[in-house]
Design a protein around this motif. Structure first.
Motif, PDB file in Angstrom:
ATOM      1  N   LEU A 148       0.834  -1.202   0.000  1.00  0.00           N
ATOM      2  CA  LEU A 148       0.000   0.000   0.000  1.00  0.00           C
ATOM      3  C   LEU A 148       0.870   1.254   0.000  1.00  0.00           C
ATOM      4  O   LEU A 148       0.570   2.237  -0.684  1.00  0.00           O
ATOM      5  N   GLY A 149       1.968   1.196   0.761  1.00  0.00           N
ATOM      6  CA  GLY A 149       2.885   2.336   0.793  1.00  0.00           C
ATOM      7  C   GLY A 149       3.549   2.601  -0.542  1.00  0.00           C
ATOM      8  O   GLY A 149       3.905   3.740  -0.862  1.00  0.00           O
ATOM      9  N   LEU A 150       3.691   1.548  -1.357  1.00  0.00           N
ATOM     10  CA  LEU A 150       4.322   1.693  -2.667  1.00  0.00           C
ATOM     11  C   LEU A 150       3.330   2.053  -3.766  1.00  0.00           C
ATOM     12  O   LEU A 150       3.711   2.114  -4.936  1.00  0.00           O
ATOM     13  N   GLY A 151       2.085   2.281  -3.389  1.00  0.00           N
ATOM     14  CA  GLY A 151       1.118   2.774  -4.366  1.00  0.00           C
ATOM     15  C   GLY A 151       0.127   1.750  -4.875  1.00  0.00           C
ATOM     16  O   GLY A 151      -0.760   2.086  -5.670  1.00  0.00           O
ATOM     17  N   ARG A 171       8.295  -2.377  -8.505  1.00  0.00           N
ATOM     18  CA  ARG A 171       7.880  -2.025  -7.142  1.00  0.00           C
ATOM     19  C   ARG A 171       7.639  -3.286  -6.306  1.00  0.00           C
ATOM     20  O   ARG A 171       7.928  -3.300  -5.106  1.00  0.00           O
ATOM     21  N   ILE A 172       7.104  -4.329  -6.930  1.00  0.00           N
ATOM     22  CA  ILE A 172       6.901  -5.583  -6.205  1.00  0.00           C
ATOM     23  C   ILE A 172       8.250  -6.144  -5.752  1.00  0.00           C
ATOM     24  O   ILE A 172       8.412  -6.601  -4.615  1.00  0.00           O
ATOM     25  N   LEU A 202      11.653   5.394  -3.689  1.00  0.00           N
ATOM     26  CA  LEU A 202      12.914   4.660  -3.606  1.00  0.00           C
ATOM     27  C   LEU A 202      14.025   5.544  -3.057  1.00  0.00           C
ATOM     28  O   LEU A 202      14.823   5.106  -2.218  1.00  0.00           O
ATOM     29  N   GLU A 203      14.097   6.782  -3.525  1.00  0.00           N
ATOM     30  CA  GLU A 203      15.108   7.709  -3.003  1.00  0.00           C
ATOM     31  C   GLU A 203      14.967   7.867  -1.493  1.00  0.00           C
ATOM     32  O   GLU A 203      15.958   7.801  -0.750  1.00  0.00           O
TER      33      GLU A 203
END
Length: 641
Positions: A148-151, A171-172, A202-203
């Motif tokens: 969820l945090g990754l969109g 992202r996975i 990611l940064e």
């Protein structure tokens, strides 16, 4: 943490790098740079122990965990997003299989009094405790929070990974790495295929990461933000400085200038000494002095100047016939994948000699429209190509368009015609494929080498319209510059899909922004597109869009400034208290888990052990829930903006 000593690797009798040495410590964020084929990906494979060196040693601390993000993701066909993310928990998944097998046997067996049945019960008890210690009852919730945090949205969790674009699949893989709690992260081109949202995430993650990092990237801005050290591989050697990329370049230029000056002074001294030797040799009385000077020259350590690899590919796209004024005309064009609509009601006219950039987040339809234009996808609505339109297409994923079982030379010969087949080796040479290189199989090429081969192959067929989808992925910084210059000189019509602002600057005269199934036209180059939103770069655009959306939602119920500031302070104080409590409990639980692994019987023998243990875990869950609620409340408030 990790020590590399005199490491050497060779291919076909030639060294990729020879006797390189460096140490990786906790907190090091290394940007690993160099030309395509210099050995960056190979070095990552060595560090991850995926391959062995020809000579040298690689020593690591005991029980160190190394996670590696590769250029090419290898997901199992048909696996869901959640199931793929669960692959991060190999120990837990193995325990689940064992527990499932034991439970199956217990359900089937009826010999309740037998020793074998009793042993199964003992094994079940042991495995259940191991499962709990390793976090078996928490990993699913943890995985969902990270995704969820990754969109990702909850409705995405059970979808097959096959239905997602390269950026979302990346992202996975990033989620899996984050869930593994590795001590060292090895990231090979992590920003390839990522949109700005995921690059931002990611940064931020890497800046706050406490372990060691080694990152292969050709994104200058990303390297400057994330790294604190640079290692360059060049001509078989490494250059190692505790500086991020841009500062490293400045420092290396200074060092090289000092080396040149020192070598010039040394050469002057050598020449003067040699003149004296020649002069003294002729005189018997000075022979001893001459011998002394000769010995001095022999002992002198010659100053070396760092060599630069100046080789670069040569690229110029030839134009074929002149097409009609209109290249593509789209009317009410739409595209859906099943129930998911990507494009809706697109009306665009692309004219001859226009230079157009497709920009926007992943999944908004940029690659989809590019594939429609080159005839690879069906669509709804109307699309008409103009008179004499001949298309050259550079695809985002070159492995889908190149046969891995062919050699470089065979790939080119098969794509050539009678008029240019004799020029194949010359073309390959201009793309830095020479000698025995042309006999390499495509499947063993690095990402950058594949991209160079794809560009070389494009020169074999005539075209006047060039469609390029993320052409800078895997290309080194020098090659990106060569490609950009070639595209600027291209006299035909250009359509380029890219997230790379440096690459797009000065390249296009029109920008199409893809957002929410529609496409908006912006006349002018990428800088004008950015200036319209009064931001520095793509990061600012997407942050501004998100901020505006949040502010709009918050404004309805926002209290007065005084009340808001008071409430904000109260929430922050609560959050700080909860975070302190979480840190204490996590430390206590981790110590108990350690004790269980070291001496299970002695640990559980303590009075009220299980009640105390479960109480701490329950309290931690309650605090985590409170932390999430307060964090969400802070995010949804309009205070302090």
């Amino acid at each position: 943490m990790l020590n590399v000593h005199n490491l050497s690797v060779s291919f076909g009798g030639e060294y990729l790098f020879k006797e390189i040495a460096f140490r990786l410590n906790g907190g090091d964020r290394v940007g690993l740079i160099g030309k395509n084929g210099a050995g960056k990906s190979t070095l990552l494979k060595l560090l991850s122990k995926e391959m062995a060196p020809d000579s040298g040693t690689l020593a690591t601390e005991k029980d160190i965990k190394i996670g590696c993000l590769k250029q090419d993701l290898d997901f199992e066909h048909g696996r869901s997003v959640l199931d793929e993310a669960y692959e991060a928990f190999t120990e837990i998944k193995a325990l689940e299989l064992k527990l499932e097998e034991i439970n199956f046997q217990l359900a089937e067996r009826t010999d309740y009094e037998s020793d074998l049945y009793h042993q199964l019960m003992v094994d079940l008890n042991d495995l259940t405790h191991q499962y709990e210690v390793h976090g078996g009852y928490n990993y699913q919730g943890q995985t969902e929070r990270i995704l969820l945090g990754l969109g990702f949205k909850r409705e995405d969790f059970n979808k097959s990974t096959d239905t997602f674009s390269g950026g979302w699949r990346m992202r996975i893989e990033l989620a899996k790495l984050l869930l593994q709690n590795n001590d060292v992260l090895l990231l090979d081109e992590p920003t390839n295929h990522l949109d700005i949202d995921s690059i931002l995430w990611l940064e931020q993650f890497l800046v706050n990461y406490g372990g060691a990092l080694v990152i292969v990237s050709h994104d200058k801005m990303f390297l400057d933000i994330v790294t604190n050290r640079t290692i360059e591989i060049s001509l078989g050697r490494i250059y190692d400085y505790n500086k991020p990329y841009s500062k490293y370049l400045e420092l290396r230029d200074e060092i090289k200038a000092q080396q040149l000056s020192a070598r010039k002074n040394q050469e002057r001294e050598i020449q003067q000494t040699e003149r004296l030797i020649d002069k003294f040799r002729a005189k018997a009385s000075k022979a001893t002095m001459a011998q002394s000077l000769i010995k001095k020259l022999d002992r002198m350590e010659r100053i070396e100047v760092d060599e630069d690899d100046l080789s670069a590919m040569k690229l110029r796209f030839p134009i074929s016939v002149t097409p009609g004024k209109v290249i593509f005309e789209m009317e009410d064009l739409s595209k859906s994948y099943g129930n998911k609509e990507v494009l809706n009601g697109v009306d665009i006219i692309l004219e001859r000699d226009s230079k157009t950039a497709f920009v926007g987040q992943n999944g908004q339809g940029k690659t989809t429209l590019a594939k429609i234009l080159v005839g690879e996808l069906e669509y709804q609505g109307k699309l008409k190509a103009g008179h004499n339109v001949q298309i050259g297409y550079f695809a985002q994923n070159q492995m889908d368009y190149l046969d891995g079982n062919k050699t470089i030379l065979d790939t080119m010969i098969d794509a050539a015609n009678e008029s240019n087949r004799s020029k194949v080796r010359d073309i390959l040479g201009s793309f830095l494929f020479s000698g025995d290189d042309v006999d390499k199989y495509v499947k063993v090429l690095s990402g950058g080498e594949r991209n160079r081969l794809a560009l070389a192959k494009m020169l074999l067929q005539p075209f006047n319209v060039l469609v390029m989808d993320e052409p800078t992925n895997h290309l080194d910084i020098k090659s990106k510059h060569v490609l950009k210059e070639a595209l600027k000189q291209f006299e035909g019509t250009l359509i380029v899909v890219s997230h790379d602002r440096d690459f797009l600057q000065g390249l296009t005269n029109k920008v199409y922004e893809f957002k929410e199934k529609r496409i908006k036209e912006h006349l002018g180059d990428i800088n004008y597109f950015l200036d319209q939103r009064k931001v520095e770069d793509f990061r600012g655009i997407e942050k501004k869009q998100n901020d505006q959306k949040k502010k709009k939602e918050k404004r309805k119920n926002q209290p007065s400034d005084y009340e808001g500031q008071k409430q904000l302070k109260s929430l922050k104080n609560k959050l700080s208290t909860i975070e302190s409590g979480i840190a204490v409990l996590e430390k206590e639980i981790a110590q108990i888990d350690h004790n269980l692994l070291m001496d299970y019987d002695a640990t559980i023998a303590k009075p009220d052990f299980f009640d105390t243990y479960q109480s701490k875990k329950k309290k931690l869950e309650e605090l985590m829930m409170k932390w999430e609620n307060i964090t969400l409340e802070l995010e949804n408030s309009g205070f302090g903006e």
